[in-house]
Enzyme design. Structure first.
Site, mmCIF file in Angstrom:
data_model
loop_
_atom_site.group_PDB
_atom_site.id
_atom_site.type_symbol
_atom_site.label_atom_id
_atom_site.label_comp_id
_atom_site.label_asym_id
_atom_site.label_seq_id
_atom_site.Cartn_x
_atom_site.Cartn_y
_atom_site.Cartn_z
ATOM 1 N N CYS A 161 85.605 43.675 119.992
ATOM 2 C CA CYS A 161 85.748 42.424 119.232
ATOM 3 C C CYS A 161 84.419 41.669 119.287
ATOM 4 C CB CYS A 161 86.920 41.601 119.743
ATOM 5 S SG CYS A 161 87.074 41.475 121.521
ATOM 6 N N SER A 162 84.317 40.624 120.092
ATOM 7 C CA SER A 162 83.076 39.846 120.071
ATOM 8 C C SER A 162 82.811 39.178 121.414
ATOM 9 C CB SER A 162 83.162 38.788 118.967
ATOM 10 O OG SER A 162 84.302 37.990 119.191
ATOM 11 N N CYS A 163 83.229 39.797 122.525
ATOM 12 C CA CYS A 163 83.031 39.196 123.850
ATOM 13 C C CYS A 163 81.531 38.987 124.083
ATOM 14 C CB CYS A 163 83.628 40.086 124.928
ATOM 15 S SG CYS A 163 85.409 40.275 124.707
ATOM 16 N N CYS B 61 79.961 43.963 122.087
ATOM 17 C CA CYS B 61 81.382 44.139 122.386
ATOM 18 C C CYS B 61 81.914 45.021 121.279
ATOM 19 C CB CYS B 61 82.139 42.817 122.410
ATOM 20 S SG CYS B 61 83.923 43.076 122.538
HETATM 21 FE FE FE Z 1 85.250 41.249 122.583
#
Ligand code: FE
Length: 200
Positions: A111-113, A108
């Site tokens: 961000c951190s999906c 991602c």
């Molecule tokens: Fe994310």
């Protein structure tokens, strides 16, 4: 590195403040309470574990029709196995298959999906600025650092997850595993294999 690390901290402090503000507003309006939010998150995370993803991959390796359904509509195919995909927001998942000609890796960039329901909480490095920026620009070098050495003619595809659509990799079934049961095959699969930073 230290600069980007500080930046990550500032960004997460800003998000944390926004979340606190939002929950405070919802509580004041009598819409929900912070403890309801906590209970929802804990209930979801208690079912979100990598064993779910390993089971999905093992089934795809032994059942070609399941694999086709998985690649066509992973959200419903995973549901067939009884994996709970309920989430605090609508999330679709998509399976991308490694072949002899193609290696997939997920990230991602924003961000951190991550496919939490299939893999549990993401590894720290997955959320790092270094991984997120470098795997897009130079996936082969990043994969090399993870010990994944690909033939020069193998195509590498990087899939950028979003909050609504999250990818996971279906690794190639290792050679010489023809006699293993589905459960034994599931034990071969790793979290990094489903991210694409390992072969299995
Ligand atoms: Fe994310």
């Amino acid at each position: 590195m230290s600069h980007s690390h500080e930046h990550d901290h500032e960004a997460s402090a800003a998000i944390s403040n926004r979340v606190k503000h939002l929950i405070g507003t919802l509580e004041r309006r009598g819409i929900l309470t912070e403890s309801q939010v906590d209970a929802t998150i804990h209930s979801f995370l208690s079912k979100a574990r990598p064993a779910n993803g390993f089971r999905v991959v093992a089934r795809a390796w032994v059942d070609g029709e399941f694999k086709q359904r998985l690649l066509t509509d992973a959200t419903s195919a995973v549901g067939e196995l009884g994996v709970d995909l309920s989430h605090w927001a609508p999330v679709r998942i998509r399976a991308v298959e490694n072949t002899h000609a193609l290696h997939n890796v997920i990230v991602c960039t924003l961000c951190s999906c991550y496919p939490l329901s299939l893999l549990g909480p993401s590894p720290t490095w997955y959320k790092s600025e270094a991984y997120r920026s470098r795997v897009v620009r130079d996936p082969r070098s990043v994969l090399d650092e993870f010990g994944v050495r690909l033939a020069p003619d193998k195509e590498v595809r990087v899939w950028d997850s979003t909050s609504e659509l999250r990818y996971f990799v279906v690794p190639e079934r290792p050679a010489g595993t023809g006699s293993l049961s589905e459960a034994e095959l599931g034990e071969l699969v790793t979290t990094n294999g489903l991210i694409g930073t390992a072969l299995v």
